[in-house]
Scaffold this motif. Structure first.
Motif, PDB file in Angstrom:
ATOM      1  N   TRP A 132       0.765  -1.220   0.033  1.00  0.00           N
ATOM      2  CA  TRP A 132      -0.115   0.020  -0.072  1.00  0.00           C
ATOM      3  C   TRP A 132       0.882   1.166   0.005  1.00  0.00           C
ATOM      4  O   TRP A 132       2.009   1.361   0.728  1.00  0.00           O
ATOM      5  CB  TRP A 132      -0.908   0.119   1.169  1.00  0.00           C
ATOM      6  N   GLU A 156     -13.183   9.635   8.344  1.00  0.00           N
ATOM      7  CA  GLU A 156     -13.123   8.431   7.576  1.00  0.00           C
ATOM      8  C   GLU A 156     -12.921   8.996   5.955  1.00  0.00           C
ATOM      9  O   GLU A 156     -12.048   8.270   5.263  1.00  0.00           O
ATOM     10  CB  GLU A 156     -14.265   7.647   7.689  1.00  0.00           C
ATOM     11  N   ILE A 207      -9.580   8.285   3.326  1.00  0.00           N
ATOM     12  CA  ILE A 207      -9.881   7.946   2.326  1.00  0.00           C
ATOM     13  C   ILE A 207      -9.160   8.698   1.155  1.00  0.00           C
ATOM     14  O   ILE A 207      -8.693   8.157   0.454  1.00  0.00           O
ATOM     15  CB  ILE A 207     -11.271   7.703   1.769  1.00  0.00           C
ATOM     16  N   GLN A 260      -5.321   8.624   1.452  1.00  0.00           N
ATOM     17  CA  GLN A 260      -4.698   7.461   1.048  1.00  0.00           C
ATOM     18  C   GLN A 260      -4.772   7.418  -0.712  1.00  0.00           C
ATOM     19  O   GLN A 260      -3.813   7.097  -1.336  1.00  0.00           O
ATOM     20  CB  GLN A 260      -5.406   6.266   1.588  1.00  0.00           C
ATOM     21  N   PHE A 314     -15.579   2.338  -0.395  1.00  0.00           N
ATOM     22  CA  PHE A 314     -14.313   2.443   0.673  1.00  0.00           C
ATOM     23  C   PHE A 314     -14.581   2.666   1.980  1.00  0.00           C
ATOM     24  O   PHE A 314     -13.825   2.264   2.775  1.00  0.00           O
ATOM     25  CB  PHE A 314     -13.473   3.662   0.169  1.00  0.00           C
ATOM     26  N   ARG A 315     -15.866   3.138   2.148  1.00  0.00           N
ATOM     27  CA  ARG A 315     -16.411   3.454   3.541  1.00  0.00           C
ATOM     28  C   ARG A 315     -16.896   2.082   4.275  1.00  0.00           C
ATOM     29  O   ARG A 315     -17.303   1.108   3.616  1.00  0.00           O
ATOM     30  CB  ARG A 315     -17.577   4.334   3.446  1.00  0.00           C
ATOM     31  N   GLU A 316     -16.773   2.026   5.535  1.00  0.00           N
ATOM     32  CA  GLU A 316     -17.453   1.136   6.267  1.00  0.00           C
ATOM     33  C   GLU A 316     -19.060   1.191   5.933  1.00  0.00           C
ATOM     34  O   GLU A 316     -19.634   2.180   6.218  1.00  0.00           O
ATOM     35  CB  GLU A 316     -17.101   1.203   7.851  1.00  0.00           C
ATOM     36  N   ARG A 366     -15.762  -2.723   4.309  1.00  0.00           N
ATOM     37  CA  ARG A 366     -15.835  -1.849   3.303  1.00  0.00           C
ATOM     38  C   ARG A 366     -15.874  -2.860   1.993  1.00  0.00           C
ATOM     39  O   ARG A 366     -15.236  -3.709   1.648  1.00  0.00           O
ATOM     40  CB  ARG A 366     -14.252  -1.536   3.322  1.00  0.00           C
ATOM     41  N   HIS A 416     -13.302  -4.439  -0.048  1.00  0.00           N
ATOM     42  CA  HIS A 416     -12.309  -5.703   0.410  1.00  0.00           C
ATOM     43  C   HIS A 416     -13.086  -7.107  -0.287  1.00  0.00           C
ATOM     44  O   HIS A 416     -12.273  -7.866  -0.085  1.00  0.00           O
ATOM     45  CB  HIS A 416     -12.347  -5.688   1.815  1.00  0.00           C
ATOM     46  N   HIS A 420      -7.835  -3.777   8.044  1.00  0.00           N
ATOM     47  CA  HIS A 420      -9.153  -3.300   7.635  1.00  0.00           C
ATOM     48  C   HIS A 420      -9.150  -1.927   6.800  1.00  0.00           C
ATOM     49  O   HIS A 420      -9.676  -1.485   6.194  1.00  0.00           O
ATOM     50  CB  HIS A 420     -10.042  -3.332   9.029  1.00  0.00           C
ATOM     51  N   ASP A 421      -8.279  -0.925   7.484  1.00  0.00           N
ATOM     52  CA  ASP A 421      -8.019   0.497   7.243  1.00  0.00           C
ATOM     53  C   ASP A 421      -6.916   0.685   5.953  1.00  0.00           C
ATOM     54  O   ASP A 421      -6.816   1.848   5.589  1.00  0.00           O
ATOM     55  CB  ASP A 421      -7.665   1.161   8.233  1.00  0.00           C
ATOM     56  N   ILE A 423      -6.622   0.483   2.171  1.00  0.00           N
ATOM     57  CA  ILE A 423      -7.489   0.629   1.291  1.00  0.00           C
ATOM     58  C   ILE A 423      -6.898   0.403  -0.168  1.00  0.00           C
ATOM     59  O   ILE A 423      -5.886   1.306  -0.421  1.00  0.00           O
ATOM     60  CB  ILE A 423      -8.410   2.022   1.337  1.00  0.00           C
TER      61      ILE A 423
END
Length: 861
Positions: A109, A346, A350, A353, A800-802, A808, A811, A824-825, A827
């Motif tokens: 990443w 959040e 996003i 990143q 990309f949000r929960e 997400r 995933h 988890h975070d 992305i």
């Protein structure tokens, strides 16, 4: 208040951007390195050769940096004690090996980067078990196109969390002084050992017969010292106990081809020495590639740290190291904090990143097509077939620049329409770079003498959608909003070059001269029943709704640019009239030639065979593109440009057959505006009814590329004894078109979604609450068009949000990514997304146009 990062960009940009993440993560299997007679790039330099063979055109590495001419590179290699080779580069499958085309099979990443690259963060997960190279190739080759891809996590190699969590942080103490912190966490249940090899090497420029000056890397007192005639002296030093290993960045002729001459310390010498103890590193400590060799024993859930320094100094690691890292990270937080101040935490994560990925996706791209075709003085001549083969009509193209590429592994090259979308997102943090990139694509050594923009290295002559003018406008506007200044010179320069490109389109892609365009595949690969870039199997012509829509959009973008420039110089007022009229001709032709189907309320491609016309009734993004050709003219614009306004009135009065697309009038707040659009008010509701139908084009995650309706009712075309069909494929493609790794038959794609959203916003600004549509179709809920656009944005960001379950969608089916806090975070910004589930598909690091999510979050107008 100007941040420290913005100060660097404003006052010393060139120096601070001299070193950056311009190193590709794959140089093997590329067109540039292909010297085969048949053009089989994936086979000519495969992964198994990459560690042993010197590259001709550019280098690759993991988490690496280089200078802006890629003379000297620094990157990281690892060994877990079990692998048969050193982990020097990301592994993945080539097109023929994968059941859905080429694909990286690792997890890494790009977590952070400022535009000046004063601060960067990269993360990689390396299995502690032997990396399953053979299993990945064998199983994916066994699987068919109807099977899912076999991913690294599917092999079980991460079971029991037996992996190394590796983070590399870069912080510049000065433009040519990089502090590097490597943090290695043992995620597994037992104490384990990891070999870490920070590596410095020179790109091989001396083996091709052009320049016999050989730069050197020398091991001296535990430090690696590089000497180059242009860069001067650069050192790589580290703390702790590390051995120094040096070899040459030259091919292993004996291992590859059984050639006895050549260096005894070749490119793969360090790996052979570390893993097998071979005498393949120079005992004198001199060469052109060197590593610091660390062996770290780390207890479970504990971490070890290595501090490194790379720069023009004498190798002092400690002085100011901690202070520099803390300061640069804090400054990055301030820079992004100011940018994302209006977002929730959040959404800010996003966006940051996504923008970091765009910064890491800058690559030094080198390709001199004429030299590639003719061969090097010191090398064997290329096969004769090359003179009439791939890209032979692009001999003028000579690229050696830092360019924003599509993806650093799967697509380690630029594509002009990808780049246009990338520049829009990049302009939020570095508009100067974004403008430079758009101008670069139109320079003489890029643009073909005919006016065509290069598509991508596999086929520069392919046709990408004409979105350069659209991107230039958006970058201009974003820059002006942030800086308070309007860069007319940029807009003028790009406008003049795009006049050449527009002329190329009109002369080459309108075969009948009737303002209905062909264009070919236009980047949307397998969206139709036939390969739109190949000759038809029958005598005829494919009239394309999307190509015609793209050209209408091109006209309107050029009109908008000319309107802006006419305020600056009235010399551009005539161009306003030219593009207004040309738009009217195209908008009229798309209807007069029957590309609108009134029964279905949709646009289709039409196959015209003499007097016979066959509409290809596939409800897809092809039919939505005409919707995107829309803009408005306010009363203020017409008052500022009275000559243009007078001609508009004359055109409406004297050319009534064309006027209906430029004379939609509407009053709001006592001011009259005009709508210029292919899709007028009478057709807007009908096409939106399809678009906003969750059983058709609207998914929970954006607008699908093909209607879900075709899942139960495929379109079938019987042509020349063949039966060609299009159904709804929400995930990976099941056809072999375009290498088998593309799918525009159902998934959600960011670039065209962004254009659809922008079009709906334009209609919303024009009509306000005077026009309402049912959204979603069948819900019974009327909504303003601006609210519809907001909802479409939310659906895309929601990838990309929960969600309500804390998952997400990007995933996909992998529970570990959803539930493990360490995963988890992190992305990934995929190439495209499953039309039903939202799972990320295709290239996993296509931060390029998927980075538009940052633009969606930062700009809601």
């Amino acid at each position: 208040m100007t941040t420290a990062e913005q100060g660097r960009l404003d006052h010393d940009r060139a120096a601070w951007q001299r070193w950056g993440p311009y190193l590709a993560e794959r140089a093997w299997g590329t067109v540039r390195e292909d010297y085969s007679p048949s053009g089989q790039a994936w086979n000519d330099l495969p992964h198994d050769h990459a560690r042993s063979r010197a590259y001709r055109w550019n280098e690759d590495g993991m988490g690496g940096v280089c200078d802006d001419g890629q003379r000297l590179c620094v990157a990281f290699s690892f060994w877990n004690g079990a692998d048969p080779i050193l982990k020097e580069r990301i592994f993945g499958l080539t097109g023929p090996e994968g059941n859905h085309g080429e694909d990286a099979k690792e997890y890494w990443w790009f977590l952070d980067s400022t535009p000046s690259h004063s601060w960067m963060r990269w993360r990689y997960w390396y299995p502690q078990r032997a990396f399953p190279y053979d299993d990945l190739v064998r199983e994916n080759r066994r699987r068919g196109r109807f099977d899912p891809e076999f991913e690294l996590i599917d092999t079980g190699v991460f079971d029991d969390d037996r992996y190394w969590d590796i983070t590399v942080d870069y912080a510049k103490a000065a433009p040519d002084d990089l502090c590097m912190r490597v943090t290695v966490r043992n995620a597994g249940p037992e104490t384990a050992t990891l070999h870490v090899l920070p590596t410095m090497w020179f790109r091989n420029t001396w083996s091709w017969g052009d320049d016999d000056r050989r730069p050197t890397v020398v091991a001296k007192d535990g430090v690696l010292v590089a000497e180059h005639h242009r860069l001067g002296r650069m050192t790589l030093a580290g703390d702790g106990s590390a051995a120094t290993l040096v070899c040459e960045n030259e091919s292993n002729g004996r291992g590859l081809w059984g050639i006895e001459d050549g260096t005894p310390y070749p490119k793969d010498g360090i790996g052979e020495h570390v893993i097998h103890g071979a005498e393949t590193v120079n005992p004198d400590g001199t060469g052109s590639k060197g590593s610091l060799w660390y062996r770290l024993s780390v207890e479970p859930d504990a971490a070890a740290e290595i501090r490194l320094r790379f720069g023009a100094g004498a190798g002092d690691v400690d002085t100011g190291f901690a202070r520099t890292l803390a300061a640069r990270e804090r400054e990055a937080d301030e820079f992004y904090g100011e940018l994302t101040a209006g977002l929730d935490p959040e959404a800010a994560m996003i966006a940051r990143q996504a923008l970091a990925g765009l910064m890491w996706t800058k690559q030094w791209y080198h390709y001199d097509v004429e030299r590639w075709i003719e061969g090097d003085p010191a090398g064997p001549p290329p096969p004769e077939s090359r003179g009439a083969g791939r890209n032979h009509e692009w001999r003028h193209l000579n690229n050696a620049d830092v360019i924003t590429v599509c993806d650093t592994w799967e697509y380690p090259w630029y594509a002009t329409w990808d780049l246009a979308f990338q520049c829009v997102a990049i302009s939020h943090i570095d508009p100067v770079f974004a403008k430079q990139q758009l101008l670069l694509m139109s320079r003489e050594w890029y643009m073909h003498p005919s006016g065509q923009l290069p598509a991508y290295e596999w086929a520069f002559g392919d046709v990408n959608p004409p979105v350069h003018a659209w991107a230039a406008l958006r970058v201009f506007a974003i820059d002006a909003a942030a800086s308070g200044e309007r860069d007319f010179l940029f807009l003028e320069r790009v406008f003049q070059k795009l006049l050449l490109n527009f002329t190329w389109w009109v002369n080459r892609k309108d075969a009948a001269g009737d303002n209905v365009f062909e264009g070919g595949f236009l980047g949307m690969d397998n969206i139709g029943p036939v390969d739109r870039s190949a000759p038809l199997p029958v005598e005829g012509r494919l009239e394309q709704s999307d190509a015609t829509g793209w050209m209408a959009l091109f006209c309107l973008n050029m009109l908008e640019i000319a309107l802006v420039l006419a305020e600056h110089s009235l010399a551009y007022e005539d161009m306003c009239t030219k593009f207004l009229e040309h738009f009217a001709y195209i908008a009229t032709a798309i209807h007069d030639r029957g590309l609108w189907d009134d029964e279905d309320g949709f646009y289709y491609d039409v196959l015209r065979m003499g007097a016979e016309r066959v509409p290809l009734r596939v409800r897809s993004m092809v039919g939505l593109l005409p919707l995107c050709a829309v803009t408005t003219l306010g009363q203020g614009t017409l008052e500022r440009l009275p000559s243009f306004a007078a001609h508009l009135d004359w055109f409406v009065a004297n050319k009534p057959q064309f006027a209906r697309h430029v004379d939609h009038r509407h009053q709001r707040d006592g001011r009259e505006g005009r709508l210029l659009a292919i899709v007028g008010p009478e057709r807007l509701a009908r096409i939106l009814e399809r678009l906003l139908d969750e059983g058709e084009l609207l998914s929970a995650h954006g607008v699908r590329s093909v209607s879900a309706h075709h899942g139960t009712e495929p379109f079938v075309l019987r042509l020349a004894g063949m039966e060609l069909s299009v159904d709804y494929e929400p995930g990976e493609g099941t056809t072999g078109l375009f290498g088998g790794n593309s799918n525009w038959r159902g998934p959600v794609w960011f670039p065209v979604n962004a254009l659809v959203i922008e079009a709906i916003r334009a209609y919303g600004r024009f009509f306000g609450d005077d026009v309402m549509v049912e959204h979603p179709t069948g819900s019974g809920r009327p909504r303003e068009l601006s609210a519809v656009a907001d909802d479409l944005c939310d659906r895309l960001v929601g990838l990309f949000r929960e969600d309500q379950d804390g998952h997400r969608p990007v995933h996909g089916p992998y529970e570990k990514f959803h539930t493990d806090p360490a995963w988890h975070d992190l992305i990934p910004f995929h190439e495209y997304f499953h039309g039903d589930s939202g799972a990320g598909l295709g290239a996993s690091h296509q931060t390029g146009w998927t980075g538009l999510v940052a633009d969606l979050l930062l700009r809601r107008d």
